[in-house]
Design a protein around this motif. Sequence first.
Motif, PDB file in Angstrom:
ATOM      1  N   ARG A 190      32.867  40.718  38.256  1.00 32.29           N
ATOM      2  CA  ARG A 190      31.657  40.094  38.808  1.00 32.29           C
ATOM      3  C   ARG A 190      30.898  41.074  39.701  1.00 32.29           C
ATOM      4  N   THR A 191      31.644  41.816  40.546  1.00 33.05           N
ATOM      5  CA  THR A 191      30.995  42.793  41.415  1.00 33.05           C
ATOM      6  C   THR A 191      30.358  43.906  40.602  1.00 33.05           C
ATOM      7  N   ALA A 192      31.044  44.365  39.553  1.00 31.48           N
ATOM      8  CA  ALA A 192      30.477  45.412  38.699  1.00 31.48           C
ATOM      9  C   ALA A 192      29.206  44.931  38.004  1.00 31.48           C
ATOM     10  N   LEU A 193      29.169  43.663  37.632  1.00 29.62           N
ATOM     11  CA  LEU A 193      27.973  43.118  36.985  1.00 29.62           C
ATOM     12  C   LEU A 193      26.796  43.080  37.963  1.00 29.62           C
ATOM     13  N   PHE A 194      27.047  42.591  39.178  1.00 27.97           N
ATOM     14  CA  PHE A 194      25.960  42.502  40.164  1.00 27.97           C
ATOM     15  C   PHE A 194      25.497  43.883  40.625  1.00 27.97           C
ATOM     16  N   LYS A 248      37.049  29.856  40.197  1.00 25.18           N
ATOM     17  CA  LYS A 248      36.904  30.538  38.909  1.00 25.18           C
ATOM     18  C   LYS A 248      36.301  31.919  39.081  1.00 25.18           C
ATOM     19  N   ALA A 249      35.339  32.061  39.994  1.00 21.40           N
ATOM     20  CA  ALA A 249      34.708  33.358  40.219  1.00 21.40           C
ATOM     21  C   ALA A 249      35.656  34.323  40.912  1.00 21.40           C
ATOM     22  N   MET A 250      36.562  33.833  41.769  1.00 22.16           N
ATOM     23  CA  MET A 250      37.493  34.698  42.471  1.00 22.16           C
ATOM     24  C   MET A 250      38.442  35.395  41.506  1.00 22.16           C
ATOM     25  N   LYS A 251      38.739  34.766  40.373  1.00 20.67           N
ATOM     26  CA  LYS A 251      39.649  35.375  39.415  1.00 20.67           C
ATOM     27  C   LYS A 251      39.049  36.633  38.796  1.00 20.67           C
ATOM     28  N   ASN A 252      37.750  36.718  38.680  1.00 19.89           N
ATOM     29  CA  ASN A 252      37.069  37.841  38.037  1.00 19.89           C
ATOM     30  C   ASN A 252      36.227  38.594  39.055  1.00 19.89           C
ATOM     31  N   LEU A 253      36.758  38.804  40.263  1.00 22.24           N
ATOM     32  CA  LEU A 253      35.964  39.363  41.347  1.00 22.24           C
ATOM     33  C   LEU A 253      35.487  40.774  41.015  1.00 22.24           C
ATOM     34  N   TRP A 254      36.342  41.603  40.437  1.00 24.88           N
ATOM     35  CA  TRP A 254      35.974  42.997  40.185  1.00 24.88           C
ATOM     36  C   TRP A 254      34.924  43.083  39.074  1.00 24.88           C
ATOM     37  N   VAL A 266      30.375  33.006  35.299  1.00 21.36           N
ATOM     38  CA  VAL A 266      31.829  32.865  35.281  1.00 21.36           C
ATOM     39  C   VAL A 266      32.369  33.067  33.872  1.00 21.36           C
ATOM     40  N   SER A 267      31.726  32.456  32.889  1.00 23.21           N
ATOM     41  CA  SER A 267      32.183  32.589  31.497  1.00 23.21           C
ATOM     42  C   SER A 267      32.052  34.020  31.008  1.00 23.21           C
ATOM     43  N   LEU A 268      30.945  34.671  31.337  1.00 23.44           N
ATOM     44  CA  LEU A 268      30.738  36.048  30.901  1.00 23.44           C
ATOM     45  C   LEU A 268      31.787  36.972  31.501  1.00 23.44           C
ATOM     46  N   CYS A 269      32.046  36.842  32.797  1.00 20.61           N
ATOM     47  CA  CYS A 269      33.029  37.704  33.444  1.00 20.61           C
ATOM     48  C   CYS A 269      34.422  37.505  32.872  1.00 20.61           C
ATOM     49  N   ALA A 270      34.781  36.258  32.586  1.00 25.63           N
ATOM     50  CA  ALA A 270      36.099  35.988  31.999  1.00 25.63           C
ATOM     51  C   ALA A 270      36.215  36.613  30.611  1.00 25.63           C
ATOM     52  N   ALA A 271      35.146  36.524  29.813  1.00 21.55           N
ATOM     53  CA  ALA A 271      35.181  37.108  28.473  1.00 21.55           C
ATOM     54  C   ALA A 271      35.272  38.627  28.526  1.00 21.55           C
TER      55      ALA A 271
END
Length: 932
Positions: A107-111, A99-105, A18-23
């Motif tokens: 997060r998906t790109a990371l996975f 918190k994860a829903m805010k960075n969904l795109w 979550v922290s990584l995606c937000a950053a």
Amino acid sequence: MEEAVTRKFVHEDSSHIVSLCAAVEACVLHGLKRRAAGFLRSNKIAALFMKVGKSFPPAEELCKKAQALEQIIETKRSQSLQSQDSLRRMPRLPSLTPKAMKNLWIRTALFEKVLDKIVLFLAENSSKYYEKEAVLMDPVDGPILASLLVGPCALEYTKMKTADHFWTDPSADELVQRHRIHSGYCRQDSPTKRPALCIQKRHSSSSMDERPSPSPSARDYVESLHQNNRATLLFGKNNVLVQPRDDMEAIPGYLSLHQTADLMTLKWTPNQLMNGSVGDLDYERSVYWDYAMTIPLEEIVYLHCHQQGSGGTVVLVSQDGIQRPPLRFPKGGHLLQFLSCLENGLLPHGQLDPPLWSQRGKGKVFPKLKKRVPQGSGSTDSVSDKEEEEATDYVFRILFPNSLSDFGETCLLQGIHFSLRFAHLCSTLECYMVSIVTPLKLLCDNMKYQIISRAFYGWLAYCRHLSTVRTHLSALVNHTIVSPDLPCDACKGLTADVWQMFLQDCNTYKEQELLRLVYFGGVDPSLRKEVWPFLLGHYQFGMSETERKEVDEQVRLCYQQTMREWLGCEEIVRQREKEQHAAALAKCSSGASMDSTSSKMVHHDSTVSNEVFESVEEVEQIETESKREEAKQVPKMNNGAVHNGPSSPDSGHPSSRNFSVTSGLSDGSLSTEDGAAPEAAPRASAKPPQDAGLTEQDKREKPNATKTEQELLDLYTLNLHRIEKDVQRCDRNYWYFTPVNLEKLRNIMCSYIWRHLDIGYVQGMCDLLAPLLVILDDEAMAFSCFTELMKRMNQNFPHGGAMDTHFANMRSLIQILDSELFELMHQNGDYTHFYFCYRWFLLDFKRELVYDDVFAAWETIWAAKFASSSHFVLFIALALVEIYRDIILENNMDFTEIIKFFNEMAEHHNIKQILTLARDLVYKVQMLIENK
């Protein structure tokens, strides 16, 4: 990457993700052009990735997957009221936190392992998507960011928790160490400072596709630019230009002048922050926050004003000689309006030098100063022409009365200007006095009424708010305030010298003084065995030694009588279990089905098998004879010792074991009322009345006396197995609990439950009894003290209603004393129900502390009832949260994370720090209620 060093997989729900995606999202959105993000799209990342996907195939594939995931989430949300069958046929929805829903795109790109490629593409084509100040526009920072993401994109992510690849977030110890390293100081509010009454209104949760709200500090700053109850807005003008740096163009912004009770503040905020064009970026890290200015007027000495055709410019010069960036006003006389508002705001504590002039019909105007002519310039005629020209540049000085030398230097000049202005004012008033006296009076009266009305209703609202707070909190603390600023003797606690003086002469120290010493400093460890019975109510302060011995003897006799009664019942339970077990074995050996055997063993009072006794009639005859024999033996056992061996009257032949349990239950020794004195039991057992002669009041006070033998056996059997299971695993690693002492623990627990069968045993009661037995090391004494302790603690168990009250009070305390932490708890899944405190209140923090710290905490709680608050456990819980509040805020913990954190921190707390903070919090609430 730090987590992946020791683990092959990283869990998808890890807080690191979550922290990584937000950053990463903040970096990607930094300096993004509006046309690149889409004008009408609230999700800027989605718009950007879709635009990149038109020319970059990996981004195109990502967009399809992210849109499909969004569609599933939206469908799941819209069809939440449908039947379970239709929901079951839908694709499985990933369990994403808010918190994860805010960075969904992101997060998906990371996975999908394409995030680094997309960021590299954006860095290589940055001029197409970003402004020149963006991070990805930098020729070094952009490629470095993409390179840093190569590692995370190479990892494997999973939602499985396996034994060989187990995932964890940072441990509580690691979080505490990080906080100690990164924070230079710990937050400690002064106990004398009044807590802020900022109870914030709860907002309904918004949909995930809405634009994220700015951080609290950014929102507070923008709101502070408007007029509110703390500051008055004297002047406000938009599109005032400021050039923050020489290498960039001037930026328009909002200039405002604010006045509070003791100072004036000048603020300039870029329009990009005012109109929300960077609303989707991280407000705190936006480049525009570096340009915003907040200038206290006390720091400004000179104002250099330049009148130009474009409107005018002001340069502020501070006391150290540093010039602030020029403020360029638009056309329309706004510079003069700013100076006029500034001069009015400075009065009566300060003024401009020279002052502005008042001109009839125009209001305030610049003073009539003439340009200075350099020496040796031109002819006399040209000089006279120039002297007639009015000056366009002015230098104003801000004078305050605390600078006596400044006032002394300009005293004559001020007098002259004041005389001129006063004469002009008098002439003006003389001309218009007759025509405007009535409208002016009405205007003044109307203004006075409005000012008084606003002040009154504001004061009334505040008083109502404060009254509500005081009314709600007044029951949590004592009204007699014991100040924490005490002599050093209180910090030493109850010492051996003080205790010996008290025992020799009870009038040497009053009860309140002893409790004060215990509250602020605890009890000397060597004295706990003597002092704890006083704190718990086994003894009363002021009792003589003879009186204390009488109490001990009465408690011992009562305990022995109780032991005899439940041991006799236990013999019956054990015998019946043996008989049932033997019958089951016999049936199995004879080849009979287990169903027929179990059907005969459903009820405890069913007829035993013929293989154990010859006939049912013989069993009934044996039980009848045993009842008669036991009725004769019970009165002789009142002053006898407890026998557990074969020679005991309760053991031996089966007929002697199966005595009538009710024969020993009709006397007063078995009252389950908490308020009944334990020593009254043996006295009432001299003439045990029969059950038929009990009144309704007696039956209510002696519930065991009205129960049948079978009811007692059923209740006791159920509780016996629970007690044995908990006793065997109670603090097995602590040195005191050898098998002998565990047997003592079991005896005390069974005795208490025998007298309180209506309540029964609940898991956790052994935890409350264990510390008492460790300190007192005496069964009868521990039994009596535990009975006193349970008068308060019983309501915390499921049969009581104290837990809901604790949670509600915790919510009120946090909401009033630490609104920032309360807001975080509300936003991250709303765990303001404080269920993570359940174990704290249930066991008085017994499992959160080591044994020595438990002793210190408990004796402080018992003394606090008389010294400061009977709800001191609330303030210990609040202190536990407040000590780690910065760690909770820094890591943005949700409900699961805060439970995990406190579970790992168990037995690692600093009890001295916690108790000190708890006492300070009590004092803070007391001062709030007293309005001091």
